[in-house]
Design a protein around this motif. Structure first.
Motif, short mmCIF file in Angstrom:
data_model
loop_
_atom_site.label_atom_id
_atom_site.label_comp_id
_atom_site.label_asym_id
_atom_site.label_seq_id
_atom_site.Cartn_x
_atom_site.Cartn_y
_atom_site.Cartn_z
N LYS A 136 37.76 50.76 25.19
CA LYS A 136 37.09 50.91 23.89
C LYS A 136 37.18 49.65 23.02
CE LYS A 136 37.03 55.83 23.82
NZ LYS A 136 36.15 55.95 24.93
N MET A 137 37.84 48.64 23.51
CA MET A 137 38.02 47.40 22.76
C MET A 137 36.72 46.58 22.80
SD MET A 137 40.68 44.28 23.56
CE MET A 137 42.13 45.24 23.22
N PRO A 138 36.21 46.15 21.64
CA PRO A 138 35.04 45.26 21.67
C PRO A 138 35.39 43.98 22.44
CG PRO A 138 35.46 46.06 19.44
CD PRO A 138 36.63 46.46 20.28
N GLY A 139 34.54 43.60 23.37
CA GLY A 139 34.82 42.42 24.17
C GLY A 139 36.00 42.61 25.11
N GLY A 140 36.24 43.85 25.52
CA GLY A 140 37.42 44.19 26.31
C GLY A 140 37.46 43.63 27.71
N LEU A 141 36.34 43.16 28.23
CA LEU A 141 36.34 42.64 29.60
C LEU A 141 37.30 41.47 29.76
CD1 LEU A 141 35.30 42.57 32.50
CD2 LEU A 141 33.39 41.15 31.69
N LEU A 142 37.27 40.51 28.85
CA LEU A 142 38.15 39.34 28.99
C LEU A 142 39.63 39.73 28.95
CD1 LEU A 142 36.26 36.58 27.00
CD2 LEU A 142 36.55 36.77 29.46
N PRO A 143 40.07 40.54 27.98
CA PRO A 143 41.48 40.95 28.00
C PRO A 143 41.84 41.75 29.25
CG PRO A 143 40.54 41.39 25.85
CD PRO A 143 39.42 40.97 26.73
N ALA A 144 40.89 42.55 29.74
CA ALA A 144 41.15 43.32 30.96
C ALA A 144 41.31 42.38 32.15
CB ALA A 144 40.02 44.33 31.20
N LEU A 145 40.46 41.37 32.24
CA LEU A 145 40.58 40.39 33.33
C LEU A 145 41.91 39.65 33.25
CD1 LEU A 145 36.96 38.96 33.35
CD2 LEU A 145 38.09 40.08 35.28
N HIS A 146 42.33 39.29 32.04
CA HIS A 146 43.63 38.64 31.87
C HIS A 146 44.76 39.57 32.30
CE1 HIS A 146 42.71 34.76 30.10
NE2 HIS A 146 41.81 35.34 29.33
N ALA A 147 44.65 40.84 31.98
CA ALA A 147 45.70 41.80 32.37
C ALA A 147 45.80 41.90 33.89
CB ALA A 147 45.41 43.17 31.76
N VAL A 148 44.66 41.94 34.56
CA VAL A 148 44.65 42.00 36.03
C VAL A 148 45.28 40.73 36.60
CG1 VAL A 148 43.17 42.03 38.08
CG2 VAL A 148 42.69 43.59 36.18
N GLN A 149 44.84 39.59 36.10
CA GLN A 149 45.36 38.33 36.63
C GLN A 149 46.85 38.16 36.32
OE1 GLN A 149 42.99 34.79 37.20
NE2 GLN A 149 44.29 33.80 35.68
N ASP A 150 47.28 38.57 35.13
CA ASP A 150 48.70 38.47 34.79
C ASP A 150 49.55 39.33 35.72
OD1 ASP A 150 48.09 36.74 32.74
OD2 ASP A 150 48.34 38.24 31.15
N ALA A 151 49.03 40.49 36.08
CA ALA A 151 49.79 41.41 36.93
C ALA A 151 49.75 41.02 38.41
CB ALA A 151 49.25 42.84 36.77
#
Length: 135
Positions: free
Chosen positions: A13-28
């Motif tokens: 539900k975060m506006p522009g959430g794709l970038l933070p989601a990609l960072h979360a995947v890459q960080d993990a």
């Protein structure tokens, strides 16, 4: 729910959430694996091509596992002026990422090895640093 779904769900539900989601995947995971593309596309109502386009557009995202060692070599004028090009020979067998400034011009030549900045680098010192990190 898969591990990837769990990583990206908080960003739905975060506006522009794709970038933070990609960072979360890459960080993990260390990179954005191919199996993450479909869940991301589904969550953000995008095509797979749109998600892949974002991953390939931004240099910070990787679609392959990262190398064991990360060496960033400054190729700016400041570092080249003090023989920074000679550092390549000391880094034989290590993947080198060229960058145009590491922000350490006063201590040229500079490199970043595994996230740590080193200034006034010499080929001999770089070879020692690389050898110290080997298993």
């Amino acid at each position: 729910m898969t591990a990837i779904d769990e990583l990206i769900a908080p960003f739905e539900k975060m506006p522009g959430g794709l970038l933070p989601a990609l960072h979360a995947v890459q960080d993990a995971l260390g990179f954005v694996p191919p199996e993450a593309i479909e869940p991301l596309a589904r969550l953000f109502a995008l095509s797979r091509a749109e998600v892949l386009g974002v991953v390939s557009f931004y240099r910070d995202f990787r679609d392959q596992p990262p190398p064991a060692r990360r060496l960033r070599l400054c190729v700016s004028e400041s570092c080249r002026a003090v023989d920074g090009d000679s550092l390549r020979q000391a880094a034989q067998g290590v993947a080198i990422e060229e960058v145009h400034c590491l922000g350490d011009c006063a201590c040229s030549p500079a490199v970043e090895l595994d996230g740590r900045l080193h200034g006034r680098m010499t080929p001999a010192r770089l070879a020692r640093l690389l050898a110290e990190g080997q298993p």
